[in-house]
Design a protein around this motif. Structure first.
Motif, short mmCIF file in Angstrom:
data_model
loop_
_atom_site.label_atom_id
_atom_site.label_comp_id
_atom_site.label_asym_id
_atom_site.label_seq_id
_atom_site.Cartn_x
_atom_site.Cartn_y
_atom_site.Cartn_z
N ILE A 1 0.86 -1.19 0.00
CA ILE A 1 0.00 0.00 0.00
C ILE A 1 0.89 1.23 0.00
CG2 ILE A 1 -1.78 1.31 1.22
CD1 ILE A 1 -2.67 -1.29 2.53
N SER A 2 0.64 2.13 -0.94
CA SER A 2 1.34 3.41 -0.98
C SER A 2 0.31 4.52 -0.86
CB SER A 2 2.10 3.59 -2.31
OG SER A 2 2.96 2.50 -2.55
N ASN A 3 0.65 5.59 -0.14
CA ASN A 3 -0.31 6.68 -0.08
C ASN A 3 0.38 8.04 0.01
OD1 ASN A 3 -1.26 6.16 3.39
ND2 ASN A 3 0.12 7.69 2.62
N TRP A 4 -0.38 9.06 -0.36
CA TRP A 4 0.03 10.45 -0.19
C TRP A 4 -1.08 11.17 0.55
CZ3 TRP A 4 2.79 14.54 0.47
CH2 TRP A 4 2.26 15.81 0.23
N TYR A 5 -0.72 11.77 1.68
CA TYR A 5 -1.64 12.62 2.44
C TYR A 5 -0.97 13.96 2.67
CZ TYR A 5 -5.29 9.24 3.57
OH TYR A 5 -6.33 8.35 3.49
N PRO B 1 -2.00 9.57 7.77
CA PRO B 1 -2.78 8.45 7.20
C PRO B 1 -3.48 7.64 8.29
CG PRO B 1 -0.60 8.55 6.21
CD PRO B 1 -0.60 9.53 7.36
N ALA C 1 4.31 5.46 3.16
CA ALA C 1 3.52 6.68 3.35
C ALA C 1 4.35 7.91 3.02
CB ALA C 1 3.02 6.76 4.79
N SER D 1 -5.14 13.94 -2.10
CA SER D 1 -4.50 12.73 -1.59
C SER D 1 -4.95 11.51 -2.38
CB SER D 1 -4.83 12.54 -0.11
OG SER D 1 -4.41 13.65 0.65
N ILE E 1 -4.49 6.83 -2.41
CA ILE E 1 -3.93 5.58 -1.91
C ILE E 1 -3.85 4.60 -3.06
CG2 ILE E 1 -4.16 3.70 -0.23
CD1 ILE E 1 -5.97 5.52 1.41
N TYR F 1 -3.38 0.62 -3.82
CA TYR F 1 -3.32 -0.75 -3.32
C TYR F 1 -2.79 -1.66 -4.43
CZ TYR F 1 -6.76 1.13 0.01
OH TYR F 1 -7.41 1.90 0.94
#
Length: 277
Positions: free
Chosen positions: A111-115, A120, A167, A218, A220, A222
């Motif tokens: 899982i990669s995300n940008w907030y 997160p 993250a 933002s 995410i 998956y």
């Protein structure tokens, strides 16, 4: 052509059907007998190996005697389950949007995300999450249910076979006062502790570096073993799940751009310790 069972909506429908049955204490064979279908077919629907038609979903919901709100939500999902992308314009309802997220997190390998402005959800402390939910446009009972669900979801980072989590977070997220000073201090300490896990990477994107695509919103990403990746977009009034190749490619590129602007993990730790003082 991608199998319909790989679509975001179909995978969320499968998870929601399984959750509804278990929540009402029905065994798989028992429910199959009630609606006069083979247990193997019901199992395939709940695993996402086949997609139940809206008519079949309606029969299952009738047998489970769900309330009107649950029936309406599930039927909306059933009618759109085979669509390439899935838009839920009322994400404050726990299922099916949250059921979809839980299923994606449970089955993802990475899982990669940008907030940009908040920590997160998978890295939030209980008090930080409560401060956010209690100031949202939802009722207290629903906020409590979402808090419990959020904390349970975090177990994917510490289970026996943990998901890899990368993250990228904007500096404003660790400097913005969410709740009290003590809540923010505990949250920053928690981020430092989570960074010690071998499967968790956290890097801060500094403020005041000019325009970059992450300022728009933002996301995410998956990724799964043997299934197409899914991009999750969310704002206060709608959430979307996308898995078309060109869309995923654009968000992969955006993540690469943001990673190029982010501090190293070592510098991120130093910044977090500075903020925590």
């Amino acid at each position: 052509m991608k199998p319909t069972s790989a679509s975001p909506g179909a995978r969320a429908l499968a998870a929601s059907l399984r959750e509804l049955r278990t929540a009402r204490g029905k065994g798989l064979r028992e429910l199959a007998r009630m609606v006069r279908i083979l247990p193997q077919l019901l199992s395939a629907w709940e695993k996402g190996q086949r997609v139940a038609s809206p008519e079949d979903v309606a029969r299952l919901l009738g047998a489970l005697q769900v309330d009107d709100a649950t029936y309406d939500r599930m039927m909306r999902l059933a009618r759109r389950a085979k669509d390439d992308n899935w838009l839920d314009s009322n994400p404050s309802d726990l299922p099916p949007a949250l059921s979809g997220i839980v299923e994606y997190e449970r089955t993802a390998t990475h899982i990669s995300n940008w907030y940009h402005a908040i920590v997160p959800g998978l890295l939030q402390t209980a008090d930080y999450a409560r401060a956010i939910l209690s100031n949202s446009e939802i009722g207290l009972e629903q906020a409590d249910a979402m808090l419990i669900a959020r904390l349970k979801r975090q177990r994917i980072l510490t289970r026996a076979d943990p998901v890899r989590f990368a993250a990228l977070v904007g500096e404003v997220a660790i400097r913005e006062g969410i709740g009290s000073a003590d809540i923010m201090s505990d949250q920053v300490d928690h981020l430092l502790a989570m960074m010690a896990l071998p499967n968790v990477s956290l890097r801060i994107v500094p403020a005041n570096i000019g325009y970059h695509p992450g300022l728009i919103g933002s996301f995410i990403l998956y990724e799964f073993a043997g299934l197409p990746p899914i991009v999750h977009l969310e704002n206060s009034h709608a959430t979307a799940f996308l898995h078309e190749d060109d869309v995923v490619g654009r968000y992969r590129k955006q993540a690469k751009i943001l990673a190029g602007k982010a501090l190293s993990e070592g510098d991120t730790r130093d910044l977090l310790r500075e903020v925590a003082r």
